[in-house]
Write a protein that holds these residues in place. Sequence first.
Motif: not given
Ligand code: TXA
Length: 322
Positions: A34-35, A57, A62, A66, A99, A114, A118, A186, A201, A228, A230
């Motif tokens: 993805t990225v 950040r 959260p 991986h 999630i 939380q 994820g 993403e 998302r 989220v 993003g």
């Molecule tokens: O493709 C992707 O998802 C990339 C690659 C590196 O894996 N990662 C990515 O991570 O985009 P990030 O942190 O930029 O965005 C991840 C999103 C965030 O908006 C975060 O809030 C959400 O995932 N997220 C992570 N854990 C979560 C959770 N337990 N509940 C809700 N949202 C969660």
Amino acid sequence: MSQGQFLSNCAADTLSQAALALKNGALVVLPTETVYGLGADASNEKAVARIYEVKGRPQDHPLILHIASMNDITYWAEEISDYAIALARSFWPGPMTLIFNRSENAKDFVTGGQNTVGLRVPDHSLALGLLQECKKIGVHAIAAPSANRFGHVSPTTAIAVQEEIGAYLSEQDLILDGGPAQVGLESTIIDCTGGAPKILRPGAITQAMIEEATGLKVSENNDSQIRVSGSLEKHYAPNATVILDVPAIAGQGFIAPADVVTPPGAIRLASPANTDEYARTLYSALRDGDAQGLETIAIIQPSGDGLAIAIRDRLMRASKGR
Ligand code: TXA
Ligand code: MG
């Protein structure tokens, strides 16, 4: 000056070295389909805290964990529904984050406090190789957000990572170069804590694919307490102002499907021939516009559903005022 060791042509011993660096608390930038992600040992509170520092950040956002394979779901999560298993079987390794309710191993410092976590199995040979090396030495997941400063465009090449966050990395940190990201957008994030999957998302795993794999209708209700980052309004944004679905004027950057002619004097940044190519090239085109010091980038959005929905989602956020 840029810090962080930059490693190209990664061999097997590079991956064991990178796993050891993670185990020792360093950050490792890893390629995914993805990225690029900014990774830390998901059980190491100090290392995870450095992710937030490097990204700039907020601490309550959260991180995605991986993991090497779906066998690792139960280390981090509980109450795994049948439809979530069906999704993991269908689309992992791949551009999809699920999630779940968290297990006691997923601490507040990775979940932003939380009760959910994820998880994602990335589809990139270097990332998977690294995750397997990590497992051998007791690192159960790599916590990794996109490797950009908070709110900025996600990096899709290792060079873009270095330009974006290199100055914030330390000497023991590593950047693994795995080539340009194949998807470029993403992952799809799916909330699997309810009776039916819910898209938080949009991404390359589309609503139709989710419904086909699970036999369920994707839940539409919007009462989720899940945050989220993003999905914040202004996100995925270059320095230039992004304007949507108007032709560029002279001196402005221009991104549009290949069949749209460049207006006179506009600076063409990308001409994707199809939606996949649009996703794959969008972020590097936005970075290119910034590198050229453009003040404004006009973008003609892709039409259609599937991946085009995810592209329009990111463009809408990139275009929001600061
Ligand atoms: O493709 C992707 O998802 C990339 C690659 C590196 O894996 N990662 C990515 O991570 O985009 P990030 O942190 O930029 O965005 C991840 C999103 C965030 O908006 C975060 O809030 C959400 O995932 N997220 C992570 N854990 C979560 C959770 N337990 N509940 C809700 N949202 C969660
Ligand atoms: Mg991000």
